[in-house]
Design a protein around this motif. Structure first.
Motif, PDB file in Angstrom:
ATOM      1  N   GLY A 171       0.818  -1.203   0.000  1.00 55.56           N
ATOM      2  CA  GLY A 171       0.000   0.000   0.000  1.00 55.56           C
ATOM      3  C   GLY A 171       0.855   1.258   0.000  1.00 55.56           C
ATOM      4  N   GLY A 172       0.416   2.263  -0.751  1.00 55.72           N
ATOM      5  CA  GLY A 172       1.103   3.539  -0.741  1.00 55.72           C
ATOM      6  C   GLY A 172       2.236   3.678  -1.734  1.00 55.72           C
ATOM      7  N   VAL A 173       2.620   2.580  -2.395  1.00 53.72           N
ATOM      8  CA  VAL A 173       3.710   2.667  -3.393  1.00 53.72           C
ATOM      9  C   VAL A 173       3.210   3.422  -4.626  1.00 53.72           C
ATOM     10  CG1 VAL A 173       5.115   1.326  -4.993  1.00 53.72           C
ATOM     11  CG2 VAL A 173       4.968   0.656  -2.589  1.00 53.72           C
ATOM     12  N   ALA A 174       2.004   3.083  -5.049  1.00 53.47           N
ATOM     13  CA  ALA A 174       1.458   3.672  -6.276  1.00 53.47           C
ATOM     14  C   ALA A 174       0.567   4.861  -5.941  1.00 53.47           C
ATOM     15  CB  ALA A 174       0.670   2.627  -7.044  1.00 53.47           C
ATOM     16  N   ASN A 175       0.717   5.937  -6.732  1.00 54.39           N
ATOM     17  CA  ASN A 175      -0.202   7.072  -6.597  1.00 54.39           C
ATOM     18  C   ASN A 175      -1.593   6.674  -7.059  1.00 54.39           C
ATOM     19  OD1 ASN A 175       2.532   8.486  -8.013  1.00 54.39           O
ATOM     20  ND2 ASN A 175       1.895   9.181  -5.997  1.00 54.39           N
ATOM     21  N   LEU A 176      -1.619   5.810  -8.083  1.00 57.73           N
ATOM     22  CA  LEU A 176      -2.874   5.355  -8.653  1.00 57.73           C
ATOM     23  C   LEU A 176      -2.810   3.833  -8.776  1.00 57.73           C
ATOM     24  CD1 LEU A 176      -5.609   5.855 -10.067  1.00 57.73           C
ATOM     25  CD2 LEU A 176      -4.360   6.003 -12.219  1.00 57.73           C
ATOM     26  N   ARG A 177      -3.743   3.202  -8.120  1.00 54.11           N
ATOM     27  CA  ARG A 177      -3.786   1.746  -8.150  1.00 54.11           C
ATOM     28  C   ARG A 177      -5.017   1.335  -8.952  1.00 54.11           C
ATOM     29  NH1 ARG A 177      -6.800  -1.380  -4.837  1.00 54.11           N
ATOM     30  NH2 ARG A 177      -6.287  -3.588  -4.722  1.00 54.11           N
ATOM     31  N   LEU A 178      -4.788   0.509  -9.966  1.00 56.31           N
ATOM     32  CA  LEU A 178      -5.884  -0.011 -10.782  1.00 56.31           C
ATOM     33  C   LEU A 178      -5.921  -1.521 -10.609  1.00 56.31           C
ATOM     34  CD1 LEU A 178      -5.260   2.070 -14.054  1.00 56.31           C
ATOM     35  CD2 LEU A 178      -6.953   2.523 -12.273  1.00 56.31           C
ATOM     36  N   ALA A 179      -7.017  -2.012 -10.072  1.00 58.28           N
ATOM     37  CA  ALA A 179      -7.138  -3.451  -9.829  1.00 58.28           C
ATOM     38  C   ALA A 179      -8.347  -3.961 -10.605  1.00 58.28           C
ATOM     39  CB  ALA A 179      -7.308  -3.727  -8.335  1.00 58.28           C
ATOM     40  N   THR A 180      -8.164  -5.085 -11.279  1.00 56.60           N
ATOM     41  CA  THR A 180      -9.252  -5.605 -12.120  1.00 56.60           C
ATOM     42  C   THR A 180     -10.370  -6.151 -11.268  1.00 56.60           C
ATOM     43  OG1 THR A 180      -7.440  -6.463 -13.427  1.00 56.60           O
ATOM     44  CG2 THR A 180      -9.637  -7.013 -14.148  1.00 56.60           C
ATOM     45  N   ARG A 181     -11.586  -5.794 -11.681  1.00 53.71           N
ATOM     46  CA  ARG A 181     -12.746  -6.436 -11.070  1.00 53.71           C
ATOM     47  C   ARG A 181     -13.380  -7.416 -12.045  1.00 53.71           C
ATOM     48  NH1 ARG A 181     -16.794  -3.509  -7.095  1.00 53.71           N
ATOM     49  NH2 ARG A 181     -15.368  -3.112  -5.376  1.00 53.71           N
ATOM     50  N   GLN A 182     -13.390  -7.018 -13.306  1.00 50.57           N
ATOM     51  CA  GLN A 182     -14.057  -7.865 -14.280  1.00 50.57           C
ATOM     52  C   GLN A 182     -13.497  -7.569 -15.669  1.00 50.57           C
ATOM     53  OE1 GLN A 182     -18.149  -6.881 -15.200  1.00 50.57           O
ATOM     54  NE2 GLN A 182     -18.727  -9.022 -15.374  1.00 50.57           N
ATOM     55  N   VAL A 183     -13.398  -8.594 -16.478  1.00 50.45           N
ATOM     56  CA  VAL A 183     -12.999  -8.395 -17.878  1.00 50.45           C
ATOM     57  C   VAL A 183     -13.949  -9.180 -18.763  1.00 50.45           C
ATOM     58  CG1 VAL A 183     -11.271 -10.247 -17.731  1.00 50.45           C
ATOM     59  CG2 VAL A 183     -11.136  -8.585 -19.559  1.00 50.45           C
TER      60      VAL A 183
END
Lengths: 491, 216
Positions: B145-157
């Motif tokens: 946590g906190g490494v990325a300014n913006l975290r994008l995590a997949t919910r669905q594809v």
């Protein structure tokens, strides 16, 4: 092979053959001397006044490269008859890739004998031949040849270059700096870390280091985008040099502003002219530094003059009826020494170079790579990898050609170079579920197969490719001999 | 070729929520892409790098050795602008990425396990100091946590275009959870559509406050 005439600039009617003579370049320095002038102590590189002071009887002429190129054309034609795809660097200097010609004529000795015979017929004696793997070494070898021994062969470029003086890198200023630092030979230069050379001397230092280690660009043609050529046709044939040269300048401008050129520049350009009688003449010109618009326009002018003079004065083929079509096309493209794009600057380019050289030093040269497109049916086939800093490889398969059975775009983002086995449950030829890690995922939809016929004569069996969609993502797989392999991930 | 993203400014749709161009790589921004293999995040990250590739060279640190350049070229990134660095050693990986942040326009780095958290934080600090965007895609697991300014995590594809043995992959819809400092503590669900254009659409304007209660 390098064919070099040290005194070519003096081969003109206003230079008496047996008297001391010198040709002066634009910087007022001696670029060519006759044997008599050499005997009197005049040397290439001297200032004009210095040379005339040593030898008051010296005949001095100013270099006329256009006239010299016209006179050199029969020599180029003579060599080209034996070895195709020659590259002319300047009047009196050309390179020829002889690998294929050696095989055709049987051995190198036979080829060299044929070339010498052709040169004798075309221009008499005075030539020097250098044979090596790369053009830089071949040229240096030709410089070491003599009147008595006009052929110098090099079997190990790196070993040969090690013993040469640092002045061989071509830049007086850089060589002087190397000497001041105690580096006197190319071998000592090659022993230095490349990263340090780039850091201290920039791109020039990097180039010098590459030459010193024999990492020269071989004189082999490269494929470039097929639409990267400029051409002009004329309803009325051009028979006048000035008209033709004017068009040549305009074409050079169009080439360097061609959108497909992007930020790359050529070191070799093919000049092609079609005569009214249908004859097509071509000549490849090579430049040590990347071509710019002005230099290319000058070479085009020289070449057109050579062809036109050949027909008028010398009774050769020339360009009968005048020029009806003129075409310029790069024979290679390079990022090194490239013209910077408008939004780029030299500092950025130098920083990128430095960064990537340092990265190579950490992970190894073979692990910093770039790719160029090539033709193929599968994602892996459509890529030709090469080490960053090296010239892109010769593309064997045309990417623009249609490839029946190719997987349509979008391409998978990831493609394992050695496809691993993929467990798939099939039901009557339809995929039902696939194993991803420890889980089984149901197949939501799929497409295919795209059939690959294989090459049975090479032992490569046919294969079927499928696109399989699960809730976890989409995958490309290949079924061959009843086994399924993961060949792409649409990540 | 796939043109760059066209974003819908969410301020007009959701007053009070931060207005941010999520698919634009800002100088010094660190983006974390988290999701299983096959969910589409690598393509999303590379699409975000396309603009930087227009200014100069970009680097892709390839841990697996699987990157397929045709997919990169389809996003409009010129072959001569992409440099691939193959590095699967967690020990040298940090030095490599740190060095690349010195001279490239943007860096996409697959993260090999187990890279230490301190190294990742150091790289994030380097990215911000050098103002070079950095995209991190862990090969396995998540980023600290906190490494990325913006975290994008997949919910669905969701992929479209294929059927039962017919068609071909054409369009993809990716639903990701966006969080991190850029989102000012909020968690937003966004939908990315990829079929030749990128369109970021805020799905129903749903945002989740830090306490976990939905606010829309």
């Amino acid at each position: 092979m390098c064919v070099w005439y040290p005194d070519w600039a003096l081969r003109r009617p206003d230079v008496p053959p047996d008297e001391p003579a010198q040709a002066i370049g634009a910087d007022n320095r001696v670029v060519a001397v006759s044997a008599a002038a050499t005997a009197a102590g005049v040397a290439v590189g001297m200032r004009r006044r210095e040379a005339e002071a040593i030898c008051p009887a010296l005949v001095t002429v100013n270099v006329d490269p256009g006239a010299a190129a016209a006179v050199f054309e029969p020599v180029a034609v003579a060599v080209e008859t034996l070895v195709p795809r020659i590259e002319v660097v300047a009047p009196g200097l050309l390179f020829a890739p002889v690998g294929g010609a050696v095989r055709y004529y049987g051995d190198e000795e036979t080829l060299v004998a044929r070339v010498i015979e052709a040169l004798d017929d075309a221009a008499g004696s005075g030539y020097r031949l250098g044979l090596a793997t790369g053009p830089f070494a071949a040229h240096r070898a030709a410089e070491q040849a003599t009147t008595e021994t006009p052929v110098r062969r090099i079997t190990d470029d790196a070993a040969f270059l090690r013993s040469l003086d640092v002045t061989a890198v071509g830049s007086e200023e850089l060589a002087a700096t190397f000497r001041w630092l105690g580096i006197t030979t190319l071998g000592e230069l090659a022993a230095l870390p490349r990263e340090a050379m780039l850091s201290r001397f920039g791109v020039d230092g990097l180039t010098a280091h590459r030459l010193a280690t024999g990492e020269d660009r071989p004189s082999l043609p490269r494929q470039v985008p097929p639409d990267l050529a400029v051409e002009e046709r004329f309803t009325s044939p051009l028979e006048n040099l000035e008209q033709s040269a004017f068009v040549g300048r305009a074409l050079a401008h169009r080439l360097f502003t061609h959108p497909a050129l992007r930020s790359a520049v050529p070191h070799r350009v093919v000049v092609e002219a079609e005569a009214a009688d249908g004859t097509v003449r071509t000549r490849t010109w090579r430049n040590t530094d990347p071509f710019d618009e002005a230099t290319l326009a000058e070479r085009v002018r020289w070449q057109l003059r050579a062809w036109l003079d050949e027909g008028r004065a010398n009774g050769g083929p020339g360009i009968r009826g005048g020029v009806v079509r003129l075409r310029l096309a790069p024979a290679d493209l390079s990022d090194r020494g490239r013209q910077l794009a408008l939004h780029e600057d030299a500092r950025t380019a130098a920083e990128t170079h430095r960064t990537l050289v340092q990265t190579q030093a950490i992970v190894g040269q073979d692990r910093v790579v770039q790719a160029v497109p090539q033709g193929g049916r599968d994602p892996g086939e459509r890529v030709a990898w090469h080490r960053w800093g090296d010239d892109p490889p010769v593309i064997a398969r045309d990417p623009a050609a249609p490839w029946a059975g190719a997987i349509p775009p979008p391409s998978p983002t990831l493609a394992p170079p050695e496809p691993p086995r993929l467990e798939v449950e099939w039901d009557d030829g339809m995929p039902v579920r696939i194993r991803l890690g420890s889980r089984w995922e149901s197949v939501l939809s799929w497409a295919g197969p795209w059939r690959k016929l294989g090459r049975w004569w090479d032992g490569i069996p046919p294969a079927d490719r499928y696109q399989i969609v699960t809730s976890a993502g989409a995958f490309l797989c290949e079924v061959c001999d009843g086994l399924t392999y993961l060949t792409g991930v649409y990540d | 070729m796939v043109p760059m993203a066209e974003t819908v400014q969410d301020a007009a749709l959701r007053p009070g929520l931060p207005s941010v161009d999520l698919l634009a790589l800002q100088p010094g921004r660190v983006v974390g892409l988290e999701g299983p293999l096959g969910c589409g995040l690598t393509r999303l990250g590379l699409a975000m790098m396309a603009e930087a590739a227009g200014r100069g060279s970009i680097a892709y640190v390839d841990v697996r050795g699987w990157l397929s350049p045709p997919a990169v070229w389809e996003l409009g990134i010129a072959p001569e602008r992409l440099v691939v660095v193959r590095c699967d050693d967690p020990v040298t990986w940090g030095r490599v990425v740190g060095g690349l942040l010195d001279g490239m326009q943007a860096v996409f780095a697959e993260v090999p396990p187990p890279v230490k958290e301190t190294h990742l934080r150091k790289l994030a600090a380097t990215s911000r100091a050098r103002r070079i965007p950095l995209v991190l895609r862990p090969v396995r697991g998540e980023l600290p946590g906190g490494v990325a300014n913006l975290r994008l995590a997949t919910r669905q594809v969701v992929w479209e275009g294929t059927g039962e043995g017919f068609g071909r992959l054409t369009r993809r819809r990716l639903v990701v959870e966006a969080s991190g400092k850029v989102m000012q503590g909020m968690v937003r669900i966004i939908e990315v559509e990829d079929h030749g254009t990128h369109v970021v659409r805020v799905v129903s304007g749903l945002g989740v406050a830090p306490s976990g209660r939905a606010t829309g």
